[in-house]
Design a protein around this motif. Structure first.
Motif, PDB file in Angstrom:
ATOM      1  N   ARG A  46       0.862  -1.189   0.000  1.00 22.69           N
ATOM      2  CA  ARG A  46       0.000   0.000   0.000  1.00 22.69           C
ATOM      3  C   ARG A  46       0.890   1.228   0.000  1.00 22.69           C
ATOM      4  NH1 ARG A  46      -2.860  -2.026   5.291  1.00 22.69           N
ATOM      5  NH2 ARG A  46      -0.669  -2.612   5.507  1.00 22.69           N
ATOM      6  N   VAL A  47       0.785   2.012  -1.057  1.00 21.27           N
ATOM      7  CA  VAL A  47       1.630   3.194  -1.244  1.00 21.27           C
ATOM      8  C   VAL A  47       0.781   4.444  -1.078  1.00 21.27           C
ATOM      9  CG1 VAL A  47       3.172   4.417  -2.818  1.00 21.27           C
ATOM     10  CG2 VAL A  47       3.076   1.896  -2.859  1.00 21.27           C
ATOM     11  N   GLY A  48       1.213   5.331  -0.217  1.00 21.44           N
ATOM     12  CA  GLY A  48       0.526   6.604  -0.044  1.00 21.44           C
ATOM     13  C   GLY A  48       1.413   7.749  -0.499  1.00 21.44           C
ATOM     14  N   VAL A  49       0.920   8.559  -1.415  1.00 21.75           N
ATOM     15  CA  VAL A  49       1.664   9.701  -1.940  1.00 21.75           C
ATOM     16  C   VAL A  49       1.049  10.971  -1.353  1.00 21.75           C
ATOM     17  CG1 VAL A  49       2.410  10.931  -3.995  1.00 21.75           C
ATOM     18  CG2 VAL A  49       2.155   8.436  -4.063  1.00 21.75           C
ATOM     19  N   LEU A  50       1.832  11.692  -0.591  1.00 24.47           N
ATOM     20  CA  LEU A  50       1.340  12.897   0.072  1.00 24.47           C
ATOM     21  C   LEU A  50       1.298  14.072  -0.897  1.00 24.47           C
ATOM     22  CD1 LEU A  50       0.528  14.314   2.740  1.00 24.47           C
ATOM     23  CD2 LEU A  50       2.968  14.785   3.089  1.00 24.47           C
ATOM     24  N   LEU A  51       0.173  14.749  -0.936  1.00 27.36           N
ATOM     25  CA  LEU A  51       0.043  15.969  -1.722  1.00 27.36           C
ATOM     26  C   LEU A  51      -0.146  17.147  -0.774  1.00 27.36           C
ATOM     27  CD1 LEU A  51      -2.462  14.869  -4.539  1.00 27.36           C
ATOM     28  CD2 LEU A  51       0.046  14.872  -4.619  1.00 27.36           C
ATOM     29  N   TYR A  52       0.462  18.255  -1.110  1.00 28.72           N
ATOM     30  CA  TYR A  52       0.258  19.490  -0.362  1.00 28.72           C
ATOM     31  C   TYR A  52       0.395  20.651  -1.334  1.00 28.72           C
ATOM     32  CZ  TYR A  52       5.402  19.324  -0.352  1.00 28.72           C
ATOM     33  OH  TYR A  52       6.728  19.235  -0.727  1.00 28.72           O
ATOM     34  N   ASP A  53      -0.174  21.774  -1.000  1.00 29.28           N
ATOM     35  CA  ASP A  53      -0.227  22.903  -1.911  1.00 29.28           C
ATOM     36  C   ASP A  53       1.172  23.312  -2.384  1.00 29.28           C
ATOM     37  OD1 ASP A  53      -1.555  25.105  -3.257  1.00 29.28           O
ATOM     38  OD2 ASP A  53      -0.552  26.379  -1.792  1.00 29.28           O
ATOM     39  N   PRO A  63       6.732   8.823  -9.828  1.00 28.25           N
ATOM     40  CA  PRO A  63       6.813   7.598  -9.034  1.00 28.25           C
ATOM     41  C   PRO A  63       5.496   6.825  -8.997  1.00 28.25           C
ATOM     42  CG  PRO A  63       7.963   9.358  -7.918  1.00 28.25           C
ATOM     43  CD  PRO A  63       7.245   9.984  -9.085  1.00 28.25           C
ATOM     44  N   ALA A  64       4.364   7.526  -8.969  1.00 35.02           N
ATOM     45  CA  ALA A  64       3.075   6.834  -8.952  1.00 35.02           C
ATOM     46  C   ALA A  64       2.885   6.001 -10.211  1.00 35.02           C
ATOM     47  CB  ALA A  64       1.936   7.834  -8.802  1.00 35.02           C
ATOM     48  N   GLU A  65       3.336   6.523 -11.349  1.00 38.80           N
ATOM     49  CA  GLU A  65       3.253   5.765 -12.599  1.00 38.80           C
ATOM     50  C   GLU A  65       4.018   4.442 -12.487  1.00 38.80           C
ATOM     51  OE1 GLU A  65       2.540   4.365 -16.258  1.00 38.80           O
ATOM     52  OE2 GLU A  65       1.632   6.223 -15.523  1.00 38.80           O
ATOM     53  N   VAL A  66       5.189   4.492 -11.898  1.00 40.29           N
ATOM     54  CA  VAL A  66       6.010   3.284 -11.740  1.00 40.29           C
ATOM     55  C   VAL A  66       5.430   2.358 -10.677  1.00 40.29           C
ATOM     56  CG1 VAL A  66       8.274   2.427 -11.005  1.00 40.29           C
ATOM     57  CG2 VAL A  66       8.116   4.400 -12.542  1.00 40.29           C
ATOM     58  N   GLY A  72      -0.032  -6.117  -7.653  1.00 38.98           N
ATOM     59  CA  GLY A  72      -0.858  -6.085  -6.460  1.00 38.98           C
ATOM     60  C   GLY A  72      -0.825  -4.800  -5.678  1.00 38.98           C
ATOM     61  N   ALA A  73       0.003  -3.844  -6.090  1.00 39.53           N
ATOM     62  CA  ALA A  73       0.151  -2.608  -5.321  1.00 39.53           C
ATOM     63  C   ALA A  73      -1.057  -1.698  -5.496  1.00 39.53           C
ATOM     64  CB  ALA A  73       1.412  -1.865  -5.742  1.00 39.53           C
ATOM     65  N   THR A  74      -1.328  -0.908  -4.474  1.00 37.65           N
ATOM     66  CA  THR A  74      -2.318   0.164  -4.571  1.00 37.65           C
ATOM     67  C   THR A  74      -1.615   1.475  -4.259  1.00 37.65           C
ATOM     68  OG1 THR A  74      -2.962  -0.165  -2.257  1.00 37.65           O
ATOM     69  CG2 THR A  74      -4.270  -1.287  -3.921  1.00 37.65           C
ATOM     70  N   VAL A  75      -1.875   2.479  -5.064  1.00 38.56           N
ATOM     71  CA  VAL A  75      -1.273   3.801  -4.888  1.00 38.56           C
ATOM     72  C   VAL A  75      -2.387   4.805  -4.654  1.00 38.56           C
ATOM     73  CG1 VAL A  75       0.137   5.606  -5.925  1.00 38.56           C
ATOM     74  CG2 VAL A  75       0.693   3.189  -6.341  1.00 38.56           C
ATOM     75  N   THR A  76      -2.312   5.507  -3.549  1.00 41.10           N
ATOM     76  CA  THR A  76      -3.358   6.456  -3.176  1.00 41.10           C
ATOM     77  C   THR A  76      -2.758   7.829  -2.925  1.00 41.10           C
ATOM     78  OG1 THR A  76      -4.596   4.679  -2.099  1.00 41.10           O
ATOM     79  CG2 THR A  76      -5.230   6.929  -1.556  1.00 41.10           C
ATOM     80  N   MET A  77      -3.371   8.844  -3.511  1.00 39.26           N
ATOM     81  CA  MET A  77      -2.979  10.224  -3.240  1.00 39.26           C
ATOM     82  C   MET A  77      -3.673  10.683  -1.963  1.00 39.26           C
ATOM     83  SD  MET A  77      -0.918  11.088  -5.691  1.00 39.26           S
ATOM     84  CE  MET A  77      -0.416  10.507  -7.327  1.00 39.26           C
ATOM     85  N   VAL A  78      -2.897  11.253  -1.041  1.00 38.88           N
ATOM     86  CA  VAL A  78      -3.398  11.626   0.273  1.00 38.88           C
ATOM     87  C   VAL A  78      -3.057  13.090   0.537  1.00 38.88           C
ATOM     88  CG1 VAL A  78      -3.368  11.049   2.734  1.00 38.88           C
ATOM     89  CG2 VAL A  78      -2.883   9.272   1.042  1.00 38.88           C
ATOM     90  N   VAL A 108       4.394   2.081   2.158  1.00 36.80           N
ATOM     91  CA  VAL A 108       5.310   3.070   1.579  1.00 36.80           C
ATOM     92  C   VAL A 108       4.671   4.446   1.683  1.00 36.80           C
ATOM     93  CG1 VAL A 108       6.503   3.856  -0.496  1.00 36.80           C
ATOM     94  CG2 VAL A 108       6.270   1.406  -0.060  1.00 36.80           C
ATOM     95  N   VAL A 109       5.435   5.408   2.151  1.00 35.71           N
ATOM     96  CA  VAL A 109       5.030   6.807   2.111  1.00 35.71           C
ATOM     97  C   VAL A 109       5.983   7.542   1.185  1.00 35.71           C
ATOM     98  CG1 VAL A 109       4.996   8.974   3.414  1.00 35.71           C
ATOM     99  CG2 VAL A 109       3.919   6.945   4.367  1.00 35.71           C
ATOM    100  N   LEU A 110       5.428   8.367   0.314  1.00 39.83           N
ATOM    101  CA  LEU A 110       6.244   9.180  -0.582  1.00 39.83           C
ATOM    102  C   LEU A 110       5.880  10.646  -0.383  1.00 39.83           C
ATOM    103  CD1 LEU A 110       7.340   8.499  -4.174  1.00 39.83           C
ATOM    104  CD2 LEU A 110       6.369  10.726  -3.619  1.00 39.83           C
ATOM    105  N   VAL A 111       6.894  11.447  -0.084  1.00 38.65           N
ATOM    106  CA  VAL A 111       6.705  12.888   0.125  1.00 38.65           C
ATOM    107  C   VAL A 111       7.353  13.624  -1.049  1.00 38.65           C
ATOM    108  CG1 VAL A 111       7.125  14.864   1.627  1.00 38.65           C
ATOM    109  CG2 VAL A 111       6.715  12.591   2.624  1.00 38.65           C
ATOM    110  N   PRO A 112       6.577  14.306  -1.875  1.00 40.94           N
ATOM    111  CA  PRO A 112       7.153  15.032  -3.005  1.00 40.94           C
ATOM    112  C   PRO A 112       7.774  16.348  -2.564  1.00 40.94           C
ATOM    113  CG  PRO A 112       4.802  15.415  -2.917  1.00 40.94           C
ATOM    114  CD  PRO A 112       5.113  14.429  -1.814  1.00 40.94           C
ATOM    115  N   GLY A 113       8.507  16.947  -3.479  1.00 38.82           N
ATOM    116  CA  GLY A 113       9.062  18.265  -3.240  1.00 38.82           C
ATOM    117  C   GLY A 113       8.168  19.341  -3.818  1.00 38.82           C
TER     118      GLY A 113
END
Length: 258
Positions: A46-53, A63-66, A72-78, A108-113
Motif C-alpha cells: 500500500r503506497v501513499g503519496v502525500l500531496l500538499y499545496d 513515481p506513482a506511474e512506476v 498487487g500494489a495500490t497507490v493512493t494520493m493523500v 510506503v510513504v512518498l513525500v514530493p518536493g
C-alpha cells in the motif's frame, strides 16, 4: 486515413490486446467512470503519496506511474483534505482520494518536493509532520523526491542519515539538519530512500519497485513504461553546470511558480 484502413489498424491493436490478455490470464472488465476499478490481487504494498499545496507535478506522479505497476500494489494520493491539490505553477491539480485522517497505515510513504513556498509551508505544517512520523512507525519504506527530503528532515526522520535533495537545496539541508547530503540520483539509508530533483523520482521509484519485488520485475516495469531517457541536452547534472546556467534554471523555476 480511409475507414477500412482505420478499422484494420484497430483490429490489429485489439488482436494484440487479446493476445496479451490470453498470455497473462487477465480479463478486461468495464467499470463505471466514477468508480475506481478493482486491481487483480490487491494484496501487494500500500503506497501513499502525500500531496500538499505547491508540490511539483512530476514529483508525485512520476513515481506513482512506476509504483502503480508493481503487482498487487495500490497507490493512493493523500492530503489534509480530499479533493484537488494544485501544483507550484498553479496550472494543474491532482485529486487526493483520501484525507490524512482516513489513512492510518501504509507500506510506503512518498513525500514530493515543491517550490520554495510549498516546501517551507510543508516543513512548518505540524499536521503533515505528525502524520508522516505516525506513518513512518509502520512503513517498510519512507521516501521522498526533490525537496521532500527537507520535509522528512523537518519531521526528524533523517537525523544522522545520508540523503539527497534538489541540488539548490543541498547546502540548506546540511546546514539546517543533521543530514549528510549525497549528490546522487537517489540515496538509500535503511528504509529511507530519497531522490534528487523532480525527474530523479523515476529512478528512485524503480529502485523501490525492486526492493518491493525483485530486480526482474523492476526491469519489466521500466520497459513497460518505456523509461529510456535520452535527453537532447546534456545539462541535467548541477555538478557540471556553469553558474550562469544554474542561475537561469532557478529563475525559470521562480518565474513559473505562483
Amino acid at each position: 486515413m480511409t475507414g477500412s484502413t482505420h478499422s484494420a489498424t484497430r483490429r490489429t491493436v485489439l488482436r494484440g490486446t487479446a493476445a496479451l490478455t490470453a498470455a497473462t490470464g487477465l480479463t478486461a472488465v468495464a467499470s463505471p467512470a466514477h468508480a475506481a476499478p478493482a486491481k487483480p490481487g490487491g494484496e501487494g504494498p500500500r503506497v501513499g503519496v502525500l500531496l500538499y499545496d505547491g508540490y511539483s507535478l512530476l514529483d508525485p506522479t512520476g513515481p506513482a506511474e512506476v509504483l502503480s505497476r508493481v503487482p498487487g500494489a495500490t497507490v493512493t494520493m493523500v492530503a489534509e483534505r480530499r479533493g484537488p491539490v494544485r501544483t507550484d505553477t498553479g496550472d494543474v491539480a491532482v485529486v487526493a482520494e483520501r484525507s490524512l485522517d482516513e489513512v492510518d497505515r501504509l507500506d510506503v510513504v512518498l513525500v514530493p518536493g515543491a517550490g520554495n513556498r510549498g516546501t517551507v509551508a510543508a516543513m512548518e505544517n505540524q499536521t503533515l509532520l505528525r502524520w508522516i512520523r505516525h506513518m513512518n512507525r509502520r512503513t517498510r519504506f519512507t521516501t521522498s523526491v526533490c525537496t521532500g527530503s527537507l520535509v522528512l528532515a523537518a519531521a526528524g526522520l533523517l537525523d544522522g542519515r545520508r540523503a539527497t535533495t534538489y541540488w539548490a537545496s543541498a547546502e540548506y539541508l546540511e546546514k539546517t539538519f543533521d543530514v549528510r547530503y549525497v549528490p546522487e540520483r537517489f540515496v538509500e539509508s535503511g528504509k529511507f530512500i530519497t531522490a534528487a530533483g523532480v525527474s530523479a523520482g523515476l529512478d528512485m521509484a524503480l529502485r523501490l519497485a525492486a526492493r518491493l519485488t525483485d530486480d526482474d520485475t523492476a526491469r519489466a516495469i521500466q520497459l513497460a513504461v518505456e523509461y529510456d531517457p535520452r535527453p537532447p541536452y546534456d545539462a541535467g547534472d548541477a555538478r557540471r553546470a556553469s553558474p550562469e546556467l544554474k542561475a537561469r534554471a532557478l529563475k525559470i523555476l521562480a518565474d513559473s511558480q505562483v
